[in-house]
Scaffold this motif. Sequence first.
Motif, PDB file in Angstrom:
ATOM      1  N   GLU A  72      38.786 -51.826 -42.385  1.00 25.02           N
ATOM      2  CA  GLU A  72      39.368 -53.123 -42.065  1.00 25.02           C
ATOM      3  C   GLU A  72      39.727 -53.885 -43.341  1.00 25.02           C
ATOM      4  OE1 GLU A  72      41.019 -56.064 -40.002  1.00 25.02           O
ATOM      5  OE2 GLU A  72      40.285 -54.151 -39.188  1.00 25.02           O
ATOM      6  N   GLU A  73      38.852 -53.795 -44.359  1.00 28.77           N
ATOM      7  CA  GLU A  73      39.144 -54.452 -45.632  1.00 28.77           C
ATOM      8  C   GLU A  73      40.389 -53.850 -46.285  1.00 28.77           C
ATOM      9  OE1 GLU A  73      35.636 -54.031 -47.930  1.00 28.77           O
ATOM     10  OE2 GLU A  73      34.519 -55.607 -46.883  1.00 28.77           O
ATOM     11  N   ILE A  74      40.493 -52.506 -46.210  1.00 30.51           N
ATOM     12  CA  ILE A  74      41.659 -51.836 -46.796  1.00 30.51           C
ATOM     13  C   ILE A  74      42.937 -52.235 -46.058  1.00 30.51           C
ATOM     14  CG2 ILE A  74      42.780 -49.585 -47.099  1.00 30.51           C
ATOM     15  CD1 ILE A  74      39.974 -48.428 -47.614  1.00 30.51           C
ATOM     16  N   LEU A  75      42.866 -52.298 -44.716  1.00 30.34           N
ATOM     17  CA  LEU A  75      44.024 -52.707 -43.923  1.00 30.34           C
ATOM     18  C   LEU A  75      44.436 -54.138 -44.253  1.00 30.34           C
ATOM     19  CD1 LEU A  75      43.165 -51.163 -40.425  1.00 30.34           C
ATOM     20  CD2 LEU A  75      44.914 -50.389 -42.023  1.00 30.34           C
ATOM     21  N   GLU A  76      43.440 -55.011 -44.406  1.00 36.69           N
ATOM     22  CA  GLU A  76      43.735 -56.403 -44.742  1.00 36.69           C
ATOM     23  C   GLU A  76      44.354 -56.503 -46.137  1.00 36.69           C
ATOM     24  OE1 GLU A  76      44.233 -60.366 -44.445  1.00 36.69           O
ATOM     25  OE2 GLU A  76      43.632 -58.947 -42.863  1.00 36.69           O
ATOM     26  N   GLU A  77      43.812 -55.739 -47.099  1.00 36.88           N
ATOM     27  CA  GLU A  77      44.381 -55.718 -48.452  1.00 36.88           C
ATOM     28  C   GLU A  77      45.803 -55.176 -48.425  1.00 36.88           C
ATOM     29  OE1 GLU A  77      41.778 -53.468 -50.884  1.00 36.88           O
ATOM     30  OE2 GLU A  77      40.179 -54.976 -50.933  1.00 36.88           O
ATOM     31  N   ARG A  79      47.925 -55.330 -45.884  1.00 38.04           N
ATOM     32  CA  ARG A  79      48.788 -56.358 -45.322  1.00 38.04           C
ATOM     33  C   ARG A  79      49.094 -57.441 -46.347  1.00 38.04           C
ATOM     34  NH1 ARG A  79      45.697 -55.289 -40.458  1.00 38.04           N
ATOM     35  NH2 ARG A  79      44.088 -56.774 -41.144  1.00 38.04           N
ATOM     36  N   GLU A  80      48.081 -57.820 -47.119  1.00 38.57           N
ATOM     37  CA  GLU A  80      48.280 -58.848 -48.135  1.00 38.57           C
ATOM     38  C   GLU A  80      49.219 -58.361 -49.236  1.00 38.57           C
ATOM     39  OE1 GLU A  80      48.001 -62.509 -49.872  1.00 38.57           O
ATOM     40  OE2 GLU A  80      47.248 -61.868 -47.909  1.00 38.57           O
ATOM     41  N   LEU A  81      49.057 -57.085 -49.627  1.00 42.52           N
ATOM     42  CA  LEU A  81      49.936 -56.517 -50.660  1.00 42.52           C
ATOM     43  C   LEU A  81      51.379 -56.433 -50.170  1.00 42.52           C
ATOM     44  CD1 LEU A  81      47.682 -53.668 -52.103  1.00 42.52           C
ATOM     45  CD2 LEU A  81      48.392 -55.755 -53.277  1.00 42.52           C
ATOM     46  N   LYS A  82      51.561 -56.035 -48.899  1.00 44.13           N
ATOM     47  CA  LYS A  82      52.912 -55.973 -48.339  1.00 44.13           C
ATOM     48  C   LYS A  82      53.551 -57.356 -48.325  1.00 44.13           C
ATOM     49  CE  LYS A  82      52.533 -51.889 -45.379  1.00 44.13           C
ATOM     50  NZ  LYS A  82      52.565 -51.387 -43.973  1.00 44.13           N
TER      51      LYS A  82
END
Length: 283
Positions: A72-77, A79-82
Amino acid sequence: MRKKNRLRVNNKHLLAVLTFSCVAAIALALTTRVPYEPVRNAAGTILLPFQKGINSVGLFMSDTKDIARNKEEILEENRELKKQVSELKERVVLREEDEKELERLRSLYALDQNYSEYSKIAAQVISKDPSNWFKSFIINRGKEDGVDVNMNVISDGGLVGIVTEAGSHWASVRSIIDDNSNVSGMTISTADNCIVSGELTLNDEGKLSFYQMNTENEIVSGEKVVTSNISDKYLPGILIGYLDEVNDDSNHLTKTGTIIPAADFHQIQEVLVITTLKKTGGE
């Protein structure tokens, strides 16, 4: 026939039985005279596999929880990077547009200085004819802004066309590459006059044609051609373009050929309208 009932052991029941066994073993060790060592060995033999299983399950659940949290942290990161990449791309596009606009305004300012003897009004192109070239177009300045019919229009270092119709806050411009356009021009070095006109067959090449150049002078490619003094509507000395091909006519008295225009008729966004009118008749 009825099927035999299978013995089903619930995990909760199993856990309760094992727990009770542990408590009973501990109580037995405290309340009886049974040697402690055999009881401990027996309890260890019974409980050790169970304890290992509990530890394994606990570690597995902990690892699974950590993996889910990390995912979940990786997915959130991600999304933030995108989001950041998208914002950076937008900034780059805006920066490039600003730089292009600044370059066009600098070019327009330089053009204004080149023809400082004429008063001018800046305008933007708001629509054009459906062809690939700017043969005719509409600008966002009109009579109430000081723009009127027969005013010369310049851009990109040279002559673009002439105002043919004007409303309150808009005006129509016919460019010099239009088939119906004719401009009296002359060469800079020899002052030889000619007629410069738009020609349909030359549009795809982005060129103009010239004819009726009555001269005995040696004319070469690259020679500048400007609006002449004898032009009825066009003010004198405005750069039209550069000689491309020069051919002798069959009478050996006149020359014809092509001109590369100074303005880029493939893309026009801003123009200057010269508000000075020539004081003669029509052309």
